[in-house]
Enzyme design. Sequence first.
Site, short mmCIF file in Angstrom:
data_model
loop_
_atom_site.label_atom_id
_atom_site.label_comp_id
_atom_site.label_asym_id
_atom_site.label_seq_id
_atom_site.Cartn_x
_atom_site.Cartn_y
_atom_site.Cartn_z
N THR A 124 1.29 -1.22 0.14
CA THR A 124 -0.04 0.37 0.32
C THR A 124 1.41 1.15 -0.42
O THR A 124 0.76 2.02 -0.40
CB THR A 124 -0.87 0.14 1.47
N TRP A 170 2.38 1.74 -3.72
CA TRP A 170 2.05 2.04 -4.33
C TRP A 170 1.66 3.54 -4.56
O TRP A 170 1.38 3.64 -6.07
CB TRP A 170 0.42 1.54 -4.07
N HIS A 171 1.95 3.85 -3.61
CA HIS A 171 2.14 5.20 -3.30
C HIS A 171 2.78 6.59 -4.17
O HIS A 171 2.26 7.45 -4.69
CB HIS A 171 1.35 6.25 -1.96
N GLY A 172 4.05 5.95 -4.27
CA GLY A 172 5.48 6.07 -5.03
C GLY A 172 6.15 5.79 -4.81
O GLY A 172 6.63 4.66 -3.83
#
Lengths: 424, 466
Positions: free
Chosen positions: B315, B318-320
């Site tokens: 998670t 996934w954001h960067g």
Amino acid sequence: MSEKKLTEQDELLEIQMKHKKESRIIDIVTIVCMLVIIYGLSLGTLILPDKEFSEAENRALQQKPRLSTEMEGSIVERIAAGKFLDRLIDGRFTSEISKYFSDQIPARDVFVGIKGVSEIALFKMQNNDVMLGKDGYIIERNDYPDLENLHKNLSAITAFSDYVKSELNIPVKVAVAGRGMDTLTSYTPALYDSTFSDRIWDELIAESAGVDFINLREPLKEMADNGEYVYYKTDHHWTTKGAYNAYKIIVEQFGITPTEGNKFRVETASESFLGTTWSSAGMKWVKPDTIEYYRYDGDENFVTHIIDTDKSFDGFYDRSYLDVKDKYSSFIGGNNAHVTVTAKNQPSDAPRQKLLLIKDSFGHSLVPFLAQHFDLDIIDLRYFKESMSKYISENPDIDGVLFLYNLDSLTSAATMNILNAGIK
Amino acid sequence: MVFSSLEFLLAFLPVTLILYFFVPLKLRNIVLLIVSLIFYGWGEPIYVFLMMFTIAVDYVCGYFVDKWRGQRRSRNMLIFSVIINLAILGFFKYYDFFVTNLSLIPGISIPPLNLGLPIGISFYTFQSLSYVIDVYRMDARVQKNIASFGAYVTLYPQLIAGPIVRYQDVDDQLREREHSVALFASGIRTFTAGMCKKILFANTAGALWTHFSSIPTDQRTVLGAWIGIICYTFQIYFDFSGYSDMAIGLGKMLGFRFLENFNYPYISKSITEFWRRWHISLSTWFREYVYIPLGGNRVGKLKLYRNLFVVWFLTGFWHGASWNYILWGIYYFILLVIEKTFLLKVLEKLPSFVQHIYSLFFILFGWLLFVSEDLGAGFVYLGNMFGVGTYAIADSGVIFDIVRNLLFFAILVIAATPLPKKIFYKLYDKSNGIRVLTSAVTVILLVVTIAYLVDSSFNPFLYFRF
């Protein structure tokens, strides 16, 4: 798991269903209004002729962007030359279209005004970094100017001043005027004090120890505190009254007795001046400023010569600017790289002193006062990108140098190093 | 292109609405596919081909997964699809991160490629993957019409910032969907609400965060640091949920019903609850396609923690492609494990305001980690919040900014709770006057948001790294 749970908005939709009959009419009205807004603005932008220039913001507006560099000729040739749809592919078209809609949207001023009103109605006391001050003043706020660049510029000026004074024996004075937020501290919103102004001025004063520094903030701030109209309410410049008081302080430093205030005939040039601060503030209800000219006998016997365009006019005022938005530019014709102001019919055996004025636009309204005592060679370093040290050695008739900047342009100026180019 | 722009509102939307509603029902998915590709390719046309490749691969994989059902080959197609999708995502999003970190090892030096990240790649890759998986698990029927499948992957309302719509949730709608005046009008309302959240709330809060976080380090104040990160906390919520609302609203205009993506996350009483309310479509995706396949919580303690760690690491990542996002994910892993083991039970016994403060406190620090791609600067900022490196507790600038934004902050706080919605629904049910007023307010707010767009100096898009 895949069972659809009710979404939040469905709840509303259910309520709507309960009132189906009335809801339907309201829904139709909502849809029609929305469609009218987006299609109206869209077609209005595309169909109405593009405006080329924004008077209010004093800048060129984005025109309808083109997809290809070359619009004429056969497609095959244009593809071969890389001039077909090239502006779309490299992204210029898409970035321009975004600007295009914001620049050419119908009733743009109304939208800008709506935002200004909304912000002030929310008690924000400022919009686009412009504070809504007291007594009709709007004041640009900048708490954290680029101090590093200020240091760089001051050391360039100090080096220049040292060189000119010691090597060429010419006096150099460095006069710095306050920004609106430095001078108009009595007019900022209640909780906003002069902390940030004082901080940078302390730095400035400390760093100016090596030059003949003239602090124009202090005296003009005192006058403003006493309710005198020394800075425009809607513009970042000083008024002619402010310029006159600066003049008194400056020429005394050159050993000259300034002309008394009552010797001038004050002419109201315009009562509808809305300045640069007004343009970015979006506060359309703020009242315009008055521009005054301090006239004196014989002030028509000077010639202002703009060297950039080889244009000359008698006196100091280009009144054509009074009919447009940018009225402050009526002082010596606004921003130019190089301007001279000389006395007509001056006998050649009695030449006047010549002052090199290196300035930002604050200098423009100072010129009529200085011209009483000097012929002026006026340089704007933003456009005149040549070494000033060299310029002075090549023009031996220069008798003195005056730097005149307001703190904002002194801090943000990017080309100050040019002053000393070519020496040592 | 982004929704919160004039070119979307005044060019893209008017044109696509006409195209969409004036073609026969059968062709609407094709129209959607085409306009979505234009939407996507706006500004960076080259990556349209990448997306078309993803569509083709997953269409074919889905087809054979279904056709060869029950055979080993079916499973292989699924694995193939997963590998291809993750490989594309990995290459475009994470390649540079891996090689720059590898290059820190002496003796290794691989130059980064500095490719621009295809916008929204994390969102659409997950959507596209969910199709093949759903077909394999028989949660959805195979889609034989490539235009319909393409329309699902590229569906412009949720293409670049979510919600991540799982295929099974829109399967039926892709085949047949209702268009009605009520739904369209409701879509306008939701869209306008989203615009307000993004443009009036998030952008304004974001400008304040930018102001406070870019104060030179020697001139910071304690209060300024706190207000700054609080503003960012508001910004990220209103920005993200605003985009989701705009997507949901646009979806309704086109006849789609998407699930809510945010459910007032800041009223949570625990971090566990926060993650049930924040970016629901992402949490659901990870739960459905990672956590449960790993065994979920029906496993031994050790495996459970492993599963949680995997999900939260992913998670975060996934954001960067940057360490701070990984740390942010692990930060939540730790908090959630602590809550799971004992803290939740303790919290339940405490007064609810303590639970709220506890949750907001950790959410706030989470955001500081999240926003600090430069971890060093993040730690300096953290220090500022506790008086390290600040020159004063407060100065006149920060006090002025707080006072002049009091009303604005009050609006933000209220808007982050379900209160206005509850009151509004009640009134809407009761009085016809309110129903009329609602429409008037919708139209006025639409005009006001356009005004803010026209005179905007600050309108960031936060999801370039996603």
